[in-house]
Design an enzyme around this catalytic site. Structure first.
Site, PDB file in Angstrom:
ATOM      1  N   ASP A   1     -23.429   6.261  12.022  1.00 29.51           N
ATOM      2  CA  ASP A   1     -24.737   5.504  12.036  1.00 29.51           C
ATOM      3  C   ASP A   1     -24.337   3.968  11.304  1.00 29.51           C
ATOM      4  O   ASP A   1     -24.426   3.800  10.085  1.00 29.51           O
ATOM      5  CB  ASP A   1     -25.759   6.270  10.837  1.00 29.51           C
ATOM      6  CG  ASP A   1     -26.957   5.445  10.710  1.00 29.51           C
ATOM      7  OD1 ASP A   1     -27.251   4.708  11.389  1.00 29.51           O
ATOM      8  OD2 ASP A   1     -27.560   5.742   9.361  1.00 29.51           O
TER       9      ASP A   1
ATOM     10  N   CYS B   1     -24.552  17.841   8.850  1.00 31.16           N
ATOM     11  CA  CYS B   1     -23.492  18.132   9.440  1.00 31.16           C
ATOM     12  C   CYS B   1     -23.402  19.026  10.792  1.00 31.16           C
ATOM     13  O   CYS B   1     -22.455  18.770  11.484  1.00 31.16           O
ATOM     14  CB  CYS B   1     -22.377  18.845   8.135  1.00 31.16           C
ATOM     15  SG  CYS B   1     -22.456  17.898   6.693  1.00 31.16           S
TER      16      CYS B   1
ATOM     17  N   GLU C   1     -13.371  22.154  -3.355  1.00 25.71           N
ATOM     18  CA  GLU C   1     -14.478  22.971  -2.450  1.00 25.71           C
ATOM     19  C   GLU C   1     -13.788  23.858  -1.438  1.00 25.71           C
ATOM     20  O   GLU C   1     -13.015  23.383  -0.670  1.00 25.71           O
ATOM     21  CB  GLU C   1     -15.455  21.930  -1.848  1.00 25.71           C
ATOM     22  CG  GLU C   1     -16.190  20.851  -3.080  1.00 25.71           C
ATOM     23  CD  GLU C   1     -17.031  20.082  -2.047  1.00 25.71           C
ATOM     24  OE1 GLU C   1     -17.297  20.190  -0.894  1.00 25.71           O
ATOM     25  OE2 GLU C   1     -17.373  18.885  -2.821  1.00 25.71           O
TER      26      GLU C   1
ATOM     27  N   GLU D   1     -19.520  15.000   7.751  1.00 30.26           N
ATOM     28  CA  GLU D   1     -19.857  14.818   6.449  1.00 30.26           C
ATOM     29  C   GLU D   1     -19.226  13.821   5.528  1.00 30.26           C
ATOM     30  O   GLU D   1     -19.762  12.717   5.158  1.00 30.26           O
ATOM     31  CB  GLU D   1     -19.961  15.870   5.625  1.00 30.26           C
ATOM     32  CG  GLU D   1     -20.665  15.762   4.068  1.00 30.26           C
ATOM     33  CD  GLU D   1     -20.595  16.942   3.125  1.00 30.26           C
ATOM     34  OE1 GLU D   1     -21.388  16.982   2.041  1.00 30.26           O
ATOM     35  OE2 GLU D   1     -19.981  17.980   3.551  1.00 30.26           O
TER      36      GLU D   1
ATOM     37  N   ARG E   1     -14.644  13.678  -3.859  1.00 28.22           N
ATOM     38  CA  ARG E   1     -15.911  12.954  -3.704  1.00 28.22           C
ATOM     39  C   ARG E   1     -16.280  11.809  -4.553  1.00 28.22           C
ATOM     40  O   ARG E   1     -16.792  10.791  -4.401  1.00 28.22           O
ATOM     41  CB  ARG E   1     -17.245  14.012  -3.807  1.00 28.22           C
ATOM     42  CG  ARG E   1     -17.157  15.071  -2.663  1.00 28.22           C
ATOM     43  CD  ARG E   1     -18.581  15.876  -2.949  1.00 28.22           C
ATOM     44  NE  ARG E   1     -18.428  16.839  -2.039  1.00 28.22           N
ATOM     45  CZ  ARG E   1     -19.210  16.954  -0.825  1.00 28.22           C
ATOM     46  NH1 ARG E   1     -19.907  15.718  -0.335  1.00 28.22           N
ATOM     47  NH2 ARG E   1     -19.112  17.933   0.179  1.00 28.22           N
TER      48      ARG E   1
ATOM     49  N   HIS F   1     -29.542  20.208   7.608  1.00 26.74           N
ATOM     50  CA  HIS F   1     -28.238  20.106   7.440  1.00 26.74           C
ATOM     51  C   HIS F   1     -27.505  19.131   8.574  1.00 26.74           C
ATOM     52  O   HIS F   1     -27.335  19.639   9.749  1.00 26.74           O
ATOM     53  CB  HIS F   1     -27.558  21.468   7.664  1.00 26.74           C
ATOM     54  CG  HIS F   1     -27.957  22.483   6.828  1.00 26.74           C
ATOM     55  ND1 HIS F   1     -27.724  22.774   5.620  1.00 26.74           N
ATOM     56  CD2 HIS F   1     -28.852  23.615   6.819  1.00 26.74           C
ATOM     57  CE1 HIS F   1     -28.343  23.505   4.925  1.00 26.74           C
ATOM     58  NE2 HIS F   1     -28.997  24.269   5.840  1.00 26.74           N
TER      59      HIS F   1
END
Length: 775
Positions: A519, A743, A451, A462, A422, A741
């Protein structure tokens, strides 16, 4: 113009037709045509089932109709047009104008002394009836019940192409041989057709008999402009909305489809002058004809499909003329989506696609040759299945390679596995996609380092969401955000490495490939450039991403600048003295002003009243093509490295945008119908409050809700049902705001006590979602 409505893969062979007159070629031509029934096998003559007298030609059919009046004595009662027992006409000999046309072309190659002289066109009869005269006649007929004058007018007017021109041509003595003016008295045509369906049945039958007469006339050389006018007028006949007239309609469409390219050119330009409402009626009529031929409500109503394989190709070719006419006007007469035929969503699309790939524009018809008729939903199915086949093929090859090297197969090798941190999202993503370029066509799976989590679609979404936000942030410098137009455009700053632009292109390609909605706010011009050309050229020296751009394209990105250039074009004073500009532009790059010449020695060429159009065109081309060429070329190659497919030839720029970003058309009622619930029932009070509030929201708030819950305020190609939207019960205090959420397109809603509280908390949540930890 037809090229604007048709598509063919570069590898497809053009279906050339041999023009030689030898018997072998004639035999082949006969095999393509529907069989001509003999006198013994032809449909029974007469309008009553079981009539014994038979006929073998279309002309005899007309005679039979004249003889069998069915005892229509009462002409004063308008009735719905009915052609009893359509079986009597469905096996009629086909009108093979394509063969006649080929013979005519062959004759043209003969020496001059062997050619037969072409007889001069007969002069038109003189008809003096005006719109007012006709309307008066109709009123008299309605009041008196005597329709003889109206019957005589219709039967005479539609008896032949000459009579049609005599009645509806503005000036019978003028040739009207230009594309600008068809010479048709459109008002008179409209009045006559509007009155037709309210006349008695025998009047309507007389029109159809006359049309059959006109279509049966032999060719005597190239079609004249009077012939084209007649075709243009006959196409507008509202009787062809009735399935009982489809045999005649099919022959009309076939003759028009068989016209030369030059004749089509005239029809296209004349069609763009038709009023919007009537233009749409014409298009809808042909679309209905295609749909009912594919899926007839009463199969016995039409001839067997094997005997009329030319019906659908002919109709589609004529529809291509209207599509071309529509695209010639800005704004278009009707939306490009009005040419979609949703019936095609239910046929074997992949068979159509494979036929198109294998045979191109040859004699084998495929709807993919005319992509304007295929809906975006159907095109998405084609692209997805084509993508799946490519994914399977690449994965299978990886498996074979592994086994051939006697290595143990690993399931991970069947996917494009992307592992990123990330904290280094962009650089890690860039490295992964560059290193695994050969795997881009495999199914995407994303892992965030450190993760725990199995990517079932949520992590992929995501990753796209976070990466797009970071790359398109103004501080990142790759794209400039224009507040006036609410869209992004490529930064023209020069740099040493354009690989990040390639990454964005690959991201867009992966989104389409994996059915993810992004988007992203690019103007339509970006998607035009992305399809220029739609298939990557083999020669790497060929320019890519360069398309014809206009001031309208600049308006979508930089409206203020475009407005200024528009003012320059319309300025009535002395441009050279008042503006004092040259063919040179200036751009700021990292605090330094740089100048660029729009043409050689541009800094020494003043902009004048005479050359200002050239200046504006060069300026727009510089901004949208030349100044960002390297950035866009990298973006182009990135997109096509994932989405390389002939299926892109089927798409318009607007459709690529919808595939990437979804549709802006919101239908919250459809979302309500497809929503799933967890912890709630759709009849619970909280859910009823929720939908009462949401359906009452303004469009802006509805978009904010969609963005809050899904990460985008646009709808996937398949509509709201494809969102898989879910509302789950949040076991928290009702003082809390809703949580999303993105995702999983999931909204967590506390059980608020009343509608007022729910509305207040929901508006606060969706209006302030950015900046405090959107999940």
């Amino acid at each position: 113009e037809l090229n604007q409505g048709s598509a063919a893969p570069p590898s497809a062979e053009e279906g050339g037709e041999d023009e030689e007159e030898d018997e072998g070629e004639k035999e082949k031509e006969r095999e393509k045509l529907p069989p001509i029934p003999s006198a013994s096998s032809a449909a029974a003559g007469g309008l009553e089932r079981g009539a014994k007298n038979q006929f073998s030609t279309f002309s005899n059919f007309i005679t039979t109709i004249n003889q069998k009046k069915e005892g229509i004595g009462n002409r004063n009662s308008p009735t719905q047009l009915v052609i009893p027992n359509i079986k009597n006409v469905r096996d009629l000999p086909p009108i093979c104008l394509d063969v006649r046309q080929k013979q005519r072309i062959s004759i043209d190659t003969l020496p001059q002394e062997l050619k037969a002289p072409i007889p001069p066109e007969p002069s038109l009869p003189i008809r003096t009836k005006t719109v007012k005269d006709f309307q008066d006649d109709v009123e008299k007929a309605k009041s008196s019940g005597d329709w003889k004058a109206i019957h005589d007018f219709y039967s005479t007017t539609f008896d032949s192409f000459l009579e049609i021109n005599a009645a509806f041509k503005k000036d019978t003595n003028s040739p009207f041989n230009t594309i600008e003016d068809s010479g048709i008295n459109a008002k008179f045509v409209n009045v006559v057709y509007d009155a037709l369906l309210n006349t008695p049945q025998d009047v309507q039958k007389s029109v159809l008999k006359g049309i059959i007469n006109g279509l049966l006339q032999e060719w005597k050389g190239p079609r004249t402009k009077d012939d084209l006018r007649a075709y243009c007028i006959l196409l507008q006949n509202p009787q062809f909305s009735n399935t009982s007239t489809y045999v005649i309609y099919a022959h009309l469409l076939r003759q028009i489809a068989a016209l030369t390219e030059a004749d089509h050119h005239f029809l296209v330009h004349w069609s763009k002058k038709i009023a919007q409402r009537r233009f749409k009626q014409l298009v809808d009529r042909i679309l209905q004809f295609i749909s009912l031929r594919l899926f007839p409500a009463k199969p016995e109503e039409f001839p067997p499909m094997v005997k009329c394989t030319w019906w659908i190709p002919s109709a589609t070719k004529v529809l291509a003329l209207f599509s071309a006419a529509n695209s010639l006007i800005s704004p278009p007469i009707i939306s490009y989506t009005d040419f979609y035929n949703s019936t095609l969503d239910h046929i074997d699309l992949m068979e159509e696609y494979h036929n198109w790939q294998c045979y191109g524009n040859s004699h084998r018809f495929s709807f993919c040759q005319y992509p304007f008729i295929i809906s975006i939903a159907a095109k998405k199915v084609i692209i997805q299945r084509d993508s799946e086949q490519q994914m399977i093929s690449i994965a299978r090859q990886s498996l074979v390679d592994k086994v051939s090297r006697r290595q143990k197969p690993d399931m991970n090798m069947l996917f494009l596995n992307v592992k990123v941190r990330r904290t280094h999202l962009v650089s890690d993503s860039l490295d992964e996609l560059a290193r695994k370029r050969a795997d881009l066509k495999k199914k995407l799976k994303v892992t965030f380092v450190g993760e725990a989590g199995l990517d079932m679609g949520g992590l992929t979404k995501e990753w796209f969401l976070l990466l797009i936000r970071q790359i398109f942030h103004p501080d990142y410098g790759m794209f400039a955000y224009h507040k006036d137009s609410h869209c992004h455009w490529f930064s023209s700053f020069k740099c040493d490495n354009y690989s990040e632009f390639r990454l964005v292109g690959a991201l867009m390609g992966l989104a389409v490939y994996n059915s993810i909605t992004l988007d992203i706010r690019f103007p339509l011009c970006c998607y035009k450039k992305l399809l220029s050309p739609p298939v990557v050229p083999c020669d790497h020296n060929t320019l890519v991403g360069i398309c014809d751009v206009t001031l309208d394209d600049l308006f979508q990105i930089m409206p203020e600048l475009a407005h200024g250039l528009s003012e320059l074009l319309s300025y009535e004073g002395n441009v050279e003295e008042d503006f004092y500009s040259t063919f040179q532009v200036f751009q700021e790059e990292f605090g330094v002003i740089k100048s660029y010449n729009l043409k050689p020695n541009g800094d020494k060429i003043p902009v004048t009243n005479q050359n200002r159009k050239e200046y504006v065109q060069l300026y727009v081309d510089f901004l949208l093509n030349k100044s960002i060429y390297k950035q866009f070329a990298a973006f182009y190659y990135g997109f096509h490295s994932v989405c390389a497919s002939y299926a892109l030839l089927l798409l318009r720029p607007e459709e690529v945008e919808i595939l990437v970003c979804g549709s802006p058309e919101l239908d919250m009622s459809a979302l309500q119908r497809s929503t799933q619930y967890e912890g709630y029932q759709k009849t619970d009070l909280t859910i009823r409050y929720f939908w009462d509030v949401v359906l009452g929201f303004s469009l802006d708030l509805q978009k904010k809700l969609l963005h809050f819950a899904t990460g985008s305020d646009r709808v996937p190609v398949g509509g709201m049902a494809d969102l898989n939207f879910k509302i789950s019960k949040s076991e928290t205090s009702t003082n809390w705001l809703p949580v999303a959420h993105t995702c999983f397109n999931q909204l967590c809603l506390p059980p608020y006590k009343n509608k007022k509280e729910l509305k207040q908390k929901l508006i606060i949540g969706i209006s302030n979602a950015e900046g405090f930890g959107l999940e």
